[in-house]
Design an enzyme around this catalytic site. Structure first.
Site, PDB file in Angstrom:
ATOM      1  N   SER A   1      -7.908  -0.007   7.037  1.00 27.54           N
ATOM      2  CA  SER A   1      -8.766  -0.764   8.082  1.00 27.54           C
ATOM      3  C   SER A   1      -7.892  -0.514   9.549  1.00 27.54           C
ATOM      4  O   SER A   1      -8.538  -0.549  10.483  1.00 27.54           O
ATOM      5  CB  SER A   1      -9.107  -2.121   7.871  1.00 27.54           C
ATOM      6  OG  SER A   1      -8.069  -2.936   7.638  1.00 27.54           O
TER       7      SER A   1
ATOM      8  N   HIS B   1     -12.035   4.274   5.692  1.00 28.27           N
ATOM      9  CA  HIS B   1     -12.459   3.123   6.376  1.00 28.27           C
ATOM     10  C   HIS B   1     -13.778   2.637   6.012  1.00 28.27           C
ATOM     11  O   HIS B   1     -14.695   3.012   6.604  1.00 28.27           O
ATOM     12  CB  HIS B   1     -12.001   2.847   7.696  1.00 28.27           C
ATOM     13  CG  HIS B   1     -12.058   1.544   8.256  1.00 28.27           C
ATOM     14  ND1 HIS B   1     -12.385   1.331   9.627  1.00 28.27           N
ATOM     15  CD2 HIS B   1     -12.220   0.213   7.679  1.00 28.27           C
ATOM     16  CE1 HIS B   1     -12.508  -0.042   9.672  1.00 28.27           C
ATOM     17  NE2 HIS B   1     -12.523  -0.445   8.459  1.00 28.27           N
TER      18      HIS B   1
ATOM     19  N   LYS C   1       0.893  -1.427   0.008  1.00 27.17           N
ATOM     20  CA  LYS C   1       0.063   0.051  -0.041  1.00 27.17           C
ATOM     21  C   LYS C   1       0.852   1.113   0.076  1.00 27.17           C
ATOM     22  O   LYS C   1       0.593   2.217  -0.976  1.00 27.17           O
ATOM     23  CB  LYS C   1      -0.911  -0.019   1.113  1.00 27.17           C
ATOM     24  CG  LYS C   1      -2.331  -0.734   0.914  1.00 27.17           C
ATOM     25  CD  LYS C   1      -2.988  -0.534   2.325  1.00 27.17           C
ATOM     26  CE  LYS C   1      -4.596  -0.980   1.914  1.00 27.17           C
ATOM     27  NZ  LYS C   1      -5.266   0.014   1.238  1.00 27.17           N
TER      28      LYS C   1
END
Length: 713
Positions: free
Chosen positions: A428, A449, A405
């Site tokens: 998350s 999220h 990421k």
């Protein structure tokens, strides 16, 4: 002019026909507070003194009495003492009776949305004429329909028991077209013809062509039905309530049905006395307080949102990093709001796959072929970063692997040439602040999220880091809301808000199971108390692997409260048995065709973690074991400014299944009494840090303030 007031006027419209017109000069909608009721009484007295009136039409210039304004009136009711409330409600009944008892025919004209108190007044008229496709009826809330004076008595006499019950149990707004089918509207016409139609009906009634007195008699007399018809109608209604999960805990609805059952065989005046008693009982319910607070939460949220809209930067084009189903949905929703959407793909095969996902998603959304074509034209796959370099907003929604990421975010940021471009990461558990430290423009980086799996209204945590700019926050909040999501602003911390407060709740659930309490029994207890999902079902929805990742993170971040022995936990046993929750259709339960199925094999898997000497706890103790840790962690998040206000705490948690009939953790504590809640925590303090009342509650007791004063400016 017969009467001219601030909210009501009465005038002769033509020979023999008068018009009583509602038009509040003080409010944007018709608000039936004490002042307008006094004026209503005066207007009706003026009508009675006119000898030449042969018929009356009621008209409304303003839209329906909004839910927010209606709730404010109900709050006034709840603050009145018993005698004041009785006098007030009796006066309302007298006013509607006054309309119904006028010595000439009456017609309600519906040219705008008519709900709530306005709707109740139209039921007192002999006839109702309406334009098409307008909202009409009781005010629909997250807890069911809001009761309105005299509706329990008049509605079944006009359309029958079963249809009246359908209106009371409605989960969405009804319209004038469905009202016409049910016989509640006497004539449905084009909006230009409504007044003419009403006048025509009155002329026919005045000249004896329509038997308006017989029309009125059915509202004044008991409902014509046999005992067996009555039994079948109410048996069916009660069965529907008991079998529909969302209605089971609706005490307001149950009292409304009970009121109907006791009044249908009575004349109007007797029935209204009973209805008044039920109305007062409904107002005293904690569920009614929860309903009022739910609207307060939404109202506060809407007011707060204005400040974001003032600072937002327009988003004209977006880019999506990711090719999963979440990315496909985001691409579609972004295309609805922006001019162009780019999706980064690696090759032609991936491009074909993501576009097929998007077509399938569009089909499932039941969007018209024309609109589908328009949206597909706005969405384009791209193999390189070059085309993405000038977009306004980038949403990264790759798999939850921190290193990949971060690498993808850094790479896309290095290609962007527009300095105002915002990058939002679908995360998350990864720290926004830590990722931002690796970027050149940390002020334009923010976290998203998505909680679609467990949220009934697609809640999204918008997570800001230490360096996130206010303009970035405002733009992201506004853009996320435009995607038909409900964004809640959360300060970056381990677990953010939702997972942080859910973990103590779910961890306590695991403890109860290890003590020998059946997990299915716990689910049933919590669902009967109002939770949308029991804790075992909630774990399946979150996903067993995801929960274990969150548990590890939180145990490292808050070891004194969130210690977690992952190697021997019951969730780990499920994980080892490859029961991953909804991800592979089996966890605590099995899932087939969206149905949840009990599976006895789970007990064998969990057996090794359960104590030999099993506890036998009562229902209240089980509820306390679960609720106290969740409520305490919610208050700690408020204390640490992770989330700004109690309104947002409650709105967020009711969105993921916290009992609506309790209003949210803050309202739950407030209704119990902060001092009393602290005492409750003390009785369980030997169970650990999660059960010890937060310092903020002690401070509020000393200051005499409410939880809803915290963070409010």
């Amino acid at each position: 002019m017969i009467h001219a007031g601030n909210a009501i006027t009465v005038r002769m419209l033509q020979s023999g026909i008068a018009e009583l017109h509602f038009h509040s000069h003080e409010y944007s909608v018709n608000k039936f507070d004490h002042a307008i009721l006094e004026e209503f009484e005066t207007a009706l007295e003026c009508i009675e003194t006119q000898q030449d009136i042969q018929g009356l039409i009621l008209t409304f210039t303003k839209d329906h009495c909004s839910l927010e304004n209606e709730i404010q009136i109900y709050q006034q009711y709840t603050q009145e003492n018993t005698d004041e409330l009785h006098t007030h409600l009796t006066k309302i009944q007298d006013l509607t009776n006054h309309i119904e008892d006028l010595p000439f025919p009456t017609v309600a004209v519906i040219q705008h949305h008519v709900t709530g108190s306005d709707f109740a007044i139209t039921l007192a008229c002999d006839y109702r004429v309406s334009a098409e496709h307008l909202k009409i009826g009781l005010l629909t809330t997250t807890l069911g329909t809001l009761p309105t004076f005299s509706t329990f008595v008049r509605l079944p006499r006009l359309i029958g028991i079963e249809s009246a019950i359908n209106w009371l149990t409605a989960t969405t707004d009804r319209d004038t077209n469905s009202a016409f089918k049910d016989g509640l509207i006497d004539n449905l016409v084009h909006e230009d013809q409504v007044i003419a139609s009403a006048l025509d009906i009155l002329q026919h009634a005045i000249h004896g062509h329509f038997n308006w007195k017989k029309q009125r008699e059915r509202k004044l007399n008991p409902l014509e039905m046999t005992e067996i018809e009555k039994f079948v109608s109410f048996y069916t209604a009660k069965h529907v309530i008991s079998t529909q999960k969302d209605l089971t805990h609706n005490l307001i609805l149950k009292l409304q049905i009970k009121s109907l059952e006791e009044t249908v065989n009575l004349a109007r005046n007797e029935a209204l006395k009973i209805e008044l008693d039920y109305f007062k009982e409904i107002l005293s319910l904690t569920q009614m307080q929860a309903l009022l607070s739910a609207v307060e939460n939404q109202s506060f949220y809407n007011q707060q949102f204005i400040k974001y809209e003032e600072k937002t930067t327009p988003i004209l084009n977006t880019a999506i990093l990711g090719t999963n189903l979440q990315a496909s949905e985001l691409a579609i929703r972004s295309a609805i709001q922006t001019q162009a959407v780019l999706i980064k793909v690696n090759d032609a095969e991936q491009a074909n796959q993501v576009m097929q996902n998007i077509r399938t998603t569009l089909e499932n959304m039941h969007i018209s072929p024309q609109k589908t074509g328009e949206l597909l034209c706005r969405i384009r796959p791209t193999y390189t970063h070059d085309m993405i370099s000038k977009v306004d907003f980038v949403i990264e929604c790759l798999a939850q692997h921190p290193k990949s990421k971060v690498q993808a975010i850094k790479e896309i940021e290095s290609q962007i040439v527009t300095r105002d471009t915002i990058i939002a990461s679908d995360i998350s558990a990864i720290s926004i602040t830590q990722i931002a430290k690796t970027l050149q423009r940390p002020s334009q980086f923010i976290g998203l999220h998505f909680l679609d799996e467990i949220s009934c209204n697609h809640l999204v945590e918008v997570v800001y880091g230490e360096e996130t700019a206010q303009e970035t926050i405002a733009t992201c909040m506004t853009f996320t809301k435009s995607l038909n999501k409900t964004p809640i602003l959360v300060k970056d911390n381990a677990g953010f808000f939702i997972h942080r407060v859910l973990f103590p709740y779910l961890n306590s659930f695991e403890t109860l199971v290890t003590l020998g309490i059946d997990f299915q029994q716990i689910d049933q207890i919590m669902e009967k108390s109002g939770w949308k999902y029991g804790p075992a079902t909630l774990l399946d929805k979150i996903g067993i692997p995801a929960f274990l990742d969150i548990a590890k993170l939180l145990a490292e971040s808050y070891p004194e409260r969130m210690h977690y022995e992952a190697d021997i936990s019951i969730v780990s046993l499920l994980h080892a048995a490859e029961r991953l929750g909804r991800q592979n259709h089996k966890g605590f339960y099995q899932y087939k065709n969206n149905a949840q199925i009990r599976d006895g094999a789970v007990y064998e898997i969990l057996e090794s973690a359960i104590a030999d000497e099993r506890e036998n706890l009562d229902t209240h103790t089980i509820i306390d074991h679960l609720m106290i840790p969740l409520c305490n962690e919610s208050i700690r998040c408020l204390e640490e400014n992770i989330i700004s206000t109690a309104y947002e705490v409650d709105l967020a948690l009711t969105s993921i299944g916290f009992p609506l009939n309790k209003g949210g953790p803050c309202r739950y504590i407030q209704q119990l009494g902060i001092k009393e809640y602290i005492a409750l925590c003390n009785t369980y303090s030997d169970l650990g840090e999660n059960y010890k009342a937060p310092k903020l509650l002690q401070e509020l007791v000393k200051s005499g303030q409410s939880l809803f004063d915290v963070g409010v400016k």
